[in-house]
Motif scaffolding. Structure first.
Motif, mmCIF file in Angstrom:
data_model
loop_
_atom_site.group_PDB
_atom_site.id
_atom_site.type_symbol
_atom_site.label_atom_id
_atom_site.label_comp_id
_atom_site.label_asym_id
_atom_site.label_seq_id
_atom_site.Cartn_x
_atom_site.Cartn_y
_atom_site.Cartn_z
ATOM 1 N N GLN A 143 0.847 -1.168 -0.050
ATOM 2 C CA GLN A 143 0.144 0.074 0.165
ATOM 3 C C GLN A 143 0.644 1.278 -0.070
ATOM 4 O OE1 GLN A 143 -3.015 -1.807 3.004
ATOM 5 N NE2 GLN A 143 -3.628 0.089 2.141
ATOM 6 N N ILE A 144 1.857 1.390 0.538
ATOM 7 C CA ILE A 144 2.641 2.718 0.957
ATOM 8 C C ILE A 144 3.577 2.621 -0.109
ATOM 9 C CG2 ILE A 144 4.190 3.896 2.247
ATOM 10 C CD1 ILE A 144 2.666 2.551 4.801
ATOM 11 N N LEU A 145 4.673 1.617 -0.428
ATOM 12 C CA LEU A 145 5.583 1.639 -1.555
ATOM 13 C C LEU A 145 5.080 1.360 -2.849
ATOM 14 C CD1 LEU A 145 8.414 -0.407 0.257
ATOM 15 C CD2 LEU A 145 8.317 2.100 -0.050
ATOM 16 N N GLU A 146 4.086 0.460 -2.916
ATOM 17 C CA GLU A 146 3.619 0.292 -4.364
ATOM 18 C C GLU A 146 2.212 1.056 -4.759
ATOM 19 O OE1 GLU A 146 3.825 -3.900 -4.795
ATOM 20 O OE2 GLU A 146 5.763 -4.021 -4.502
ATOM 21 N N GLY A 147 1.520 1.135 -3.657
ATOM 22 C CA GLY A 147 -0.076 1.731 -3.815
ATOM 23 C C GLY A 147 -0.014 3.194 -4.329
ATOM 24 N N ASN A 148 -1.305 3.456 -5.023
ATOM 25 C CA ASN A 148 -1.420 4.750 -5.419
ATOM 26 C C ASN A 148 -1.826 5.782 -4.300
ATOM 27 O OD1 ASN A 148 -4.121 4.462 -4.378
ATOM 28 N ND2 ASN A 148 -4.762 3.622 -6.676
ATOM 29 N N VAL A 161 7.300 4.958 4.476
ATOM 30 C CA VAL A 161 6.646 6.411 4.751
ATOM 31 C C VAL A 161 7.478 7.459 4.166
ATOM 32 C CG1 VAL A 161 5.982 8.076 6.654
ATOM 33 C CG2 VAL A 161 5.098 5.705 6.620
ATOM 34 N N GLN A 162 8.829 7.151 4.662
ATOM 35 C CA GLN A 162 9.944 8.110 4.264
ATOM 36 C C GLN A 162 10.152 8.191 2.640
ATOM 37 O OE1 GLN A 162 11.308 10.576 6.179
ATOM 38 N NE2 GLN A 162 10.891 9.656 8.196
ATOM 39 N N GLN A 163 10.135 7.226 1.947
ATOM 40 C CA GLN A 163 10.106 6.971 0.722
ATOM 41 C C GLN A 163 9.153 7.469 -0.442
ATOM 42 O OE1 GLN A 163 12.326 3.348 -0.907
ATOM 43 N NE2 GLN A 163 12.128 2.620 1.235
ATOM 44 N N SER A 164 7.687 7.269 0.387
ATOM 45 C CA SER A 164 6.699 7.718 -0.347
ATOM 46 C C SER A 164 6.230 9.065 -0.268
ATOM 47 C CB SER A 164 5.651 6.532 0.112
ATOM 48 O OG SER A 164 5.351 6.873 1.440
ATOM 49 N N GLY A 165 7.041 9.777 0.580
ATOM 50 C CA GLY A 165 6.437 10.988 0.864
ATOM 51 C C GLY A 165 5.585 11.471 1.881
ATOM 52 N N GLN A 166 5.149 10.476 2.576
ATOM 53 C CA GLN A 166 4.035 10.518 3.417
ATOM 54 C C GLN A 166 4.431 11.141 4.889
ATOM 55 O OE1 GLN A 166 0.796 9.606 2.585
ATOM 56 N NE2 GLN A 166 1.643 9.642 0.525
ATOM 57 N N ALA A 167 5.881 11.359 5.017
ATOM 58 C CA ALA A 167 6.352 11.852 6.112
ATOM 59 C C ALA A 167 6.028 13.313 6.236
ATOM 60 C CB ALA A 167 7.914 11.557 6.438
#
Length: 333
Positions: free
Chosen positions: A257-262, A299-305
């Motif tokens: 969800q976080i790394l591969e999700g939209n 979270v860090q890689q997906s920009g959700q931080a």
């Protein structure tokens, strides 16, 4: 054949007429130069024994014939092995053994998995005397969790670490990544675990290769982290299966969800983390484990931080202050 005559009535006078036969069958003389040959599809091996009166006897004969063929094949393979000097495998490829001579005995409780392991448990490996790992990583997507896991292995075992650059990324790897993992004087021959970090273009995330002759690569950041976690604690799945399943759910959330999700899937996953944290400092347990490490990395890689919910923000602050995340945090600057 003589022509056949068909009588038909035609009108009230009953006049008759004849028609030619539909087919004429001619007698064909067989030549006297023919000879008999065995059928191509028949096999004397499976021909029923005329002296046997029961199907069981025929089945036993077939069984004996199969065993004879297997013996012949085994003999042929042995001769080929001797000819080309191929050593016979003494262990199955999937057999796991325990590494002996650990210089740094691991703690009773694994901090990463959060499960209680057996005192003196050691990493498992497939073959040889050293756990030799090759991890291919794309420099444009740094797997923060794997950096943390490699450091944890270094704290528990004698680890030889090296960093290489593949020709597919030649000239594009930043200086700070060129020597990300170093051995600090530990020789390969004195190590228990060897980690080769290779910067390389990979299509489906990081991939781990343990033995290229016996396995396919393990793909995906979280899947590689799972493998490294089981090196730290081989009994992870056995000590507390319920807790291990809960951690696996969090790992799936991080990867799928976080790394591969939209965008919507990532936002929903972060919201789930926020609800799960509640008044807790860590996702599972009293200290950070593999679930915290992988979710934090995702979270860090997906920009959700940036701009997370309150509980997630507090959790990210706790991660940044913990020693586990020091080296990985330097990769974000």
């Amino acid at each position: 054949m003589a022509a056949s005559t068909t009588s038909l009535q035609n009108g009230p006078h009953g006049e008759m007429y004849t028609i030619k036969p539909f087919q004429i069958v001619e007698v064909i003389d067989m030549p006297n130069v023919m000879y008999n040959m065995k059928s191509y599809y028949s096999s004397t091996d499976y021909k029923e024994d005329s002296t046997a009166n029961t199907p069981i006897a025929n089945l036993e004969k077939r069984h004996d014939d199969v065993l004879k063929r297997l013996e012949q094949l085994q003999s042929s393979v042995s001769k080929l092995g001797e000819k080309y000097q191929v050593s016979k495998a003494t262990e199955p490829a999937i057999q796991a053994k325990v590494l002996e001579g650990t210089r740094k005995p691991p703690p009773v409780t694994s901090q990463l998995t959060g499960s209680r392991g057996t005192s003196g448990s050691k990493p498992m490996f497939i073959s040889g005397n050293v756990v030799d790992l090759v991890i291919n990583v794309d420099p444009s997507k740094i797997p923060l969790s794997l950096i943390i896991m490699c450091e944890r292995l270094s704290e528990q075992f004698t680890v030889h670490k090296s960093t290489y650059s593949h020709s597919s990324v030649s000239g594009t790897v930043p200086d700070r990544l060129q020597n990300l993992l170093t051995s600090n004087g530990i020789k390969r021959g004195d190590s228990q675990v060897v980690i080769n970090f290779v910067w390389k273009k990979v299509a489906y995330g990081p991939e781990l290769i343990v033995d290229p002759t016996r396995q396919t690569p393990i793909q995906g950041e979280v899947n590689v982290a799972r493998y490294l976690a089981r090196l730290l604690n081989p009994s992870w799945d056995q000590d507390d299966i319920v807790r291990a399943t809960q951690q696996d759910e969090l790992l799936d959330l991080a990867q799928l969800q976080i790394l591969e999700g939209n965008t919507k899937e990532r936002a929903a996953a972060v919201k789930s983390l926020n609800s799960l944290l509640g008044k807790k400092t860590w996702l599972d347990g009293e200290s950070p484990n593999i679930a915290d490490i992988c979710c934090w990395s995702a979270v860090q890689q997906s920009g959700q931080a940036s701009g997370p919910p309150a509980n997630v923000k507090k959790w990210l602050t706790s991660c940044s202050q913990h020693k586990f995340f020091e080296t990985a945090l330097s990769m974000l600057s």
